[in-house]
Enzyme design. Structure first.
Site, short mmCIF file in Angstrom:
data_model
loop_
_atom_site.label_atom_id
_atom_site.label_comp_id
_atom_site.label_asym_id
_atom_site.label_seq_id
_atom_site.Cartn_x
_atom_site.Cartn_y
_atom_site.Cartn_z
N CYS A 53 0.86 -1.37 0.09
CA CYS A 53 -0.17 -0.01 0.11
C CYS A 53 1.02 1.21 -0.06
CB CYS A 53 -0.74 0.01 1.11
SG CYS A 53 -1.91 1.43 1.44
N CYS A 79 -1.46 1.63 -3.10
CA CYS A 79 -2.50 2.66 -2.94
C CYS A 79 -1.90 4.20 -2.94
CB CYS A 79 -3.29 2.59 -1.64
SG CYS A 79 -3.43 0.82 -0.85
N LYS A 85 0.15 5.28 -5.99
CA LYS A 85 -0.95 5.19 -7.17
C LYS A 85 -1.99 6.62 -6.98
CE LYS A 85 -4.84 4.09 -6.28
NZ LYS A 85 -5.42 2.83 -6.14
N TYR A 112 -9.27 -3.49 -10.84
CA TYR A 112 -8.90 -2.34 -10.19
C TYR A 112 -7.64 -1.65 -10.79
CZ TYR A 112 -11.61 -3.14 -5.86
OH TYR A 112 -12.64 -3.55 -4.89
N GLU A 168 -7.70 1.54 -13.04
CA GLU A 168 -6.99 3.09 -12.37
C GLU A 168 -5.59 3.49 -13.25
OE1 GLU A 168 -8.15 2.31 -7.78
OE2 GLU A 168 -5.88 1.92 -8.24
N HIS A 212 -27.02 21.30 -0.12
CA HIS A 212 -26.92 22.05 -1.32
C HIS A 212 -26.30 23.23 -1.46
CE1 HIS A 212 -29.49 22.62 -5.05
NE2 HIS A 212 -29.22 23.89 -4.81
N GLU A 215 -25.87 15.07 -2.49
CA GLU A 215 -27.11 15.28 -1.94
C GLU A 215 -27.99 14.39 -2.91
OE1 GLU A 215 -29.33 19.22 -3.07
OE2 GLU A 215 -27.31 19.46 -4.34
#
Ligand code: NDP
Length: 452
Positions: free
Chosen positions: A43, A48, A51, A179, A183, A438, A443
């Site tokens: 990672c 991760c 990346k 993945y 990516e 908002h 939302e």
């Protein structure tokens, strides 16, 4: 105190191993940790973290282009890959240092070499030849990229190589639809690389909700990626100007880099697990029970090496449960259900719970699907044609929310909060009674109407 050298010996200083080693040391246990590479694991060092920096790097390029409609006039722009690469590597080194410090500051001993089993209580460090005994051993060695052995496979790179490329290619061919392939295709395209993503299936991201899979296909195309479906590579040939890859349908693609993102495999190859009586499944993953205990009574395993849910935060949670079980007399099985996750395409995917297909096969018609697709406010001015997608699935008369799937800006951030809602078993009525924030993209999740 036992006669063993350590109460706990951890093999692998990645996310799971460091968490377990640090927690055990903080409990006053004598802890040793072996790591053959940089502490931090996949990672932090080659996954991760670097990346995500590359995703940020690619996103800046798109933002610069879109800024014109927001009033910015931008002169000539160019992208300096070596600069970004070196900045990332500097940060990775800093983070890796923090991982070493966490262990040592808490009293654990870090051995910067590879460990292999001699028996269930003994490991041998392969560089120094030192033998170490421990009452409990935790295997947290993670996984490694896997690629099919096609002709010329040696010419391809894998994700481990992608962070330190000397130069940015003009053309990249990425093999895979999962993945990593999705990516990195987004990253390269964002950096101005002419990118082809070739996948053997007919929709990217197998296992995800099928509409999400369609939307991600659209995301890739919107980013200028040439996505080719239903083809698998059979040969890579080096030429004077790069490589020619031949596919099983006879088609050929010329490229400067062939990136195999065809999956990962547990790092169990030469650990000597059989000497400790530790069994693996046919894919090489260590077999564990719900408490992460292997078939050797004093040996446990967490993270990707067990091939349960191969995500960093999961390895960390499994490590925490292991500490509860072994050192706090509180047997704890980590609950692998409803884990939220993100795929950092550009924009990303956020997902938690069941896909519509899985929900339907589990609950039949006892589900209701709510979905919307809309042009995010930001894109109306910028001119980016991408439309965000949201889907929420409920089950039963109470309409408990059992799945949420997002494709759009900030999905990786939004899904973290929505993961709490799904984990807590909230209902559609709970969502409906929550006032919108908002104007935001998020939302829409509290105003969804049922699909007819
Ligand atoms: P994935 O399993 O996600 O994808 C592998 C891809 O390679 C699939 O599309 C697969 O096809 C294809 N493939 C496999 N074998 C072959 C072959 N022989 N020829 C052609 N194509 C092939 O693996 P990744 O390496 O992308 O990622 C590994 C894991 O790492 C992920 O599952 C995830 O758990 C984790 N990860 C998580 C990230 C995140 O959280 N954002 C980021 C990166 C990785 P098919 O679909 O048909 O099987």
């Amino acid at each position: 105190m036992s006669d063993y050298d350590f109460d706990l010996f951890v093999i692998g200083a990645g996310s799971g191993g460091v968490r377990a080693g640090r927690m055990a040391a903080q409990l006053g246990k004598r802890v040793g940790v072996a790591e053959e590479s940089m502490p931090g694991g996949t990672c932090v060092v080659r996954g991760c973290v670097p990346k995500k920096f590359m995703v940020y790097g690619a996103d800046y390029g798109a933002s610069i282009k879109e800024a014109a409609q927001y009033g910015w006039s931008v002169g000539d722009v160019s992208f300096d890959w070596p600069l970004l690469r070196d900045s990332i590597q500097k940060e990775v080194s800093r983070l890796s240092g923090i991982y070493s410090n966490i262990l040592e500051k808490n009293g654990a001993t870090l051995y910067s070499e590879r460990a292999e089993f001699v028996d269930a209580h003994t490991v041998r460090l392969t560089t120094s030849g030192k033998t170490i005994t421990a009452e409990t051993i935790l295997v947290a060695v993670g996984g490694t990229p896997w690629a099919p052995e096609i002709k010329g496979a040696e010419h391809a790179i894998v994700s481990d190589d992608a962070f330190t490329l000397e130069t940015l290619p003009e053309r990249a061919l990425i093999i895979g639809g999962g993945y990593i392939a999705s990516e990195f295709a987004g990253i390269y395209a964002g950096m101005g690389v002419k990118t082809v993503q070739a996948y053997r299936g007919d929709r990217l991201l197998k296992g995800f909700d099928s509409e999400v899979r369609d939307e991600v296909g659209a995301v890739q195309t919107n980013n200028g990626i040439d996505v080719k479906f239903n083809i698998s590579p059979v040969e890579i040939k080096k030429t004077t100007g790069g490589f020619i890859v031949t596919f099983d349908d006879g088609s050929k693609i010329g490229t400067d880099v062939v990136f195999m993102a065809t999956g990962r495999t547990p790092n169990t190859g030469t650990l000597g697990l059989e000497k400790a009586g530790i069994e693996m499944d046919k894919g090489g993953a260590i077999k564990v029970d719900a408490l992460s205990k292997t078939t050797a009574a004093n040996v446990y395993a967490v993270g990707d090496v067990t091939n349960r849910v191969n995500l960093t935060p999961v390895a960390i949670r499994e490590a925490g449960a292991f500490i509860e079980t072994v050192f706090k007399n509180n047997p704890t099985a980590y609950d692998h259900s409803n884990i939220a996750s993100a795929v950092f395409t550009r924009p990303p995917v956020g997902t938690v719970g069941l896909s519509e297909e899985d929900a339907r096969s589990k609950f039949g018609d006892d589900i209701i699907v709510y979905a919307t697709k809309f042009r995010p406010m930001k894109n109306t001015l910028s001119g980016n044609p991408h439309k965000a997608f949201m889907k929420l699935i409920t089950q039963g008369a109470d309409e408990i929310v059992i799945g949420i799937h997002l494709v759009g800006d900030y999905s990786g951030e939004i899904i973290q909060a929505l993961g709490i809602c799904v984990k807590a078993g909230l209902t559609k009525a709970d969502f409906d009674s929550t006032c919108a924030v908002h104007p935001t993209l998020a939302e829409e999740i509290v105003t969804l109407t049922a699909r007819s």
